[in-house]
Design an enzyme around this catalytic site. Structure first.
Site, PDB file in Angstrom:
ATOM      1  N   CYS A  51       9.745   1.279   7.225  1.00  0.00           N
ATOM      2  CA  CYS A  51      10.263  -0.113   7.181  1.00  0.00           C
ATOM      3  C   CYS A  51       8.898  -1.118   6.948  1.00  0.00           C
ATOM      4  O   CYS A  51       9.060  -2.529   6.457  1.00  0.00           O
ATOM      5  CB  CYS A  51      10.507  -0.508   8.831  1.00  0.00           C
ATOM      6  SG  CYS A  51       9.224   0.049   9.937  1.00  0.00           S
ATOM      7  N   HIS A 103      -7.093   5.792   0.878  1.00  0.00           N
ATOM      8  CA  HIS A 103      -5.990   5.100   1.218  1.00  0.00           C
ATOM      9  C   HIS A 103      -4.774   5.916   1.871  1.00  0.00           C
ATOM     10  O   HIS A 103      -4.475   5.790   3.062  1.00  0.00           O
ATOM     11  CB  HIS A 103      -5.209   4.327   0.186  1.00  0.00           C
ATOM     12  CG  HIS A 103      -4.080   3.531   0.540  1.00  0.00           C
ATOM     13  ND1 HIS A 103      -4.256   2.275   1.276  1.00  0.00           N
ATOM     14  CD2 HIS A 103      -2.598   3.741   0.382  1.00  0.00           C
ATOM     15  CE1 HIS A 103      -2.875   1.739   1.477  1.00  0.00           C
ATOM     16  NE2 HIS A 103      -2.107   2.719   1.049  1.00  0.00           N
TER      17      HIS A 103
END
Length: 451
Positions: A51, A103
């Protein structure tokens, strides 16, 4: 040596209107993994959509061409009429090689989440990894990288307390109840209201071992939906006072403009409880419970301001733990980069071992042909002896190559080794020379699945 690239957008780089459209398109119109066979410059592919983020992790030899292919894939196959090419490009970030590794580790450890320390993201990455395995889009590099990401997240959880501090009102409410009662297993809970906050609190109560839960709401259908999800019973809203005689914890989160429980309501029920402690958590605004209730003996009332203070304190603590977690991420990213650099010497090491083994077998065959009277036990002893000799002779040159693998000048040592041992097949293609690495990765995968 190829490249590892991560391209994506998240809650920091793109507004929710763009993220949600892209996520819907990814889920319903075209899964990027299905398009993997059509990508000429992409060697491996992993896709994550939640989301709050959409990310594509891939490996390639030609950096620019592969990156353009992935961007074109997003624009052509995943784009929607509502998202222009300029909007898509503006929200994208691109991380390469060590930056991409770091990351991914930060994402898996929940350091890049909207709520730092939330545990859901690791499960989402594992689900995306299983999907990539199904489509066969991850191989040696991404297999190893993703499993490393799992272990980094686990290490962050075990070596820091980043997930131990509640940073949502609902979670803080349940954590407060747990601290007061020691443990919540066996406790009875009444949830008044069935909105999002109440639903999240019920979910946390269930996770803490609560098995006796009742739900009261003015709209019965909503109460029934919540009760079915959490295996709770429903209570008519007009009968909530009757429930006070049996429960240990009452959590309120309604939209009522007036108090749902008054001082007199609670005080009159405490006699029937024989002054057994009763814990109220009022997370509604306006408040559902009169403040005077806190004056009653053995009644403890906490409202949203009390919990907000806990949340802010916990956010500070999580930030401190996040600093420790960042150190772990950097350390593990460097270790992975070292492993990547060793791949350049693997073909030469494998060629060296294969040549030595070929010589050993040929000489064994000649020798055993001249000794037909040897027993099986004696033949096996000679086999073990020759294998041991070859292994010990190869140990030093192999360790030498592995140590030099992290240096920029490693190719010089690889060339010298190939010339010294006359390794004519030492320059075989990278992808076909990783038999040993693939075997180790497969073993790691099987061990992870067993765990």
């Amino acid at each position: 040596m190829g490249h590892i690239v991560l391209l994506g957008m998240n809650h920091k780089t793109a507004p929710v209107e763009i993220r949600e459209q892209l996520a819907v398109a990814c889920a319903s119109q075209a899964n990027p993994l299905q398009l993997f066979p059509y990508l000429r410059h992409v060697q491996e592919l992993f896709f994550l959509s939640t989301c709050n983020r959409v990310e594509i992790l891939f490996t390639c030899l030609s950096l620019d061409e592969a990156t353009q292919e992935i961007k074109a894939l997003l624009r052509t196959h995943l784009g929607t009429p509502q998202i222009s090419a300029a909007e898509l490009e503006a929200g994208l970030y691109v991380h390469r090689d060590e930056q991409a590794v770091r990351h991914l580790f930060r994402v898996s450890a929940s350091l890049d989440s909207m709520v730092v320390g939330e545990p859901q993201i690791l499960g989402q990455i594992k689900a995306a990894y299983r999907e990539a395995i199904t489509y066969r889009t991850v191989r040696v590099i991404l297999n190893r990288l993703l499993h490393k990401a799992f272990s980094v997240a686990k290490r962050v959880r075990s070596d820091t307390m980043i997930g131990c501090y509640a940073v949502s009102i609902s979670y803080a409410a349940v954590e407060l109840a747990r601290k007061i009662f020691g443990e919540l297993e066996g406790k009875k809970v009444l949830v008044i209201g069935a909105g999002e906050m109440a639903e999240l609190a019920a979910e946390h109560f269930l996770a803490q071992g609560v098995r006796h839960m009742a739900v009261a709401n003015r709209t019965l259908e909503r109460a029934m939906a919540l009760s079915q999800r959490f295996k709770a019973k429903t209570v008519p809203f007009d009968h909530i006072l009757d429930e006070l005689k049996d429960v240990d914890i009452v959590l309120t989160s309604t939209g009522s403009p007036m108090p749902v429980l008054t001082f007199q309501d609670v005080k009159s029920r405490m006699r029937r409880r024989r002054n057994k402690p009763l814990f109220f958590i009022d997370i509604a605004v306006p408040r559902d419970i009169e403040q005077r209730v806190n004056e009653i003996d053995n009644v403890y009332l906490y409202d949203i301001d009390d919990l907000q203070g806990v949340v802010e304190l916990n956010r500070t603590e999580r930030r401190k733990e996040a600093e420790r977690a960042e150190h772990i991420v950097w350390e593990e990213a460097l270790k992975f980069q070292e492993w990547l650099r060793t791949l350049d010497v693997v073909p030469t090491i494998i060629a060296l071992r294969e040549k030595a083994e070929t010589i050993r077998r040929n000489e064994m065959r000649k020798t055993l042909a001249q000794l037909p009277g040897l027993a099986d036990r004696e033949r096996q002893a000679i086999e073990v002896l020759t294998e041991s000799i070859v292994g010990k002779l190869l140990h030093d040159p192999i360790m030498f190559l592995k140590k030099k693998a992290t240096r920029d000048s490693k190719q010089i040592f690889v060339d010298h080794t190939q010339q010294l041992f006359n390794l004519t097949d030492g320059n075989r293609p990278h992808s076909s020379a990783l038999t040993e690495v693939l075997a180790n990765v497969k073993k790691d995968n099987e061990n992870s699945q067993q765990k």
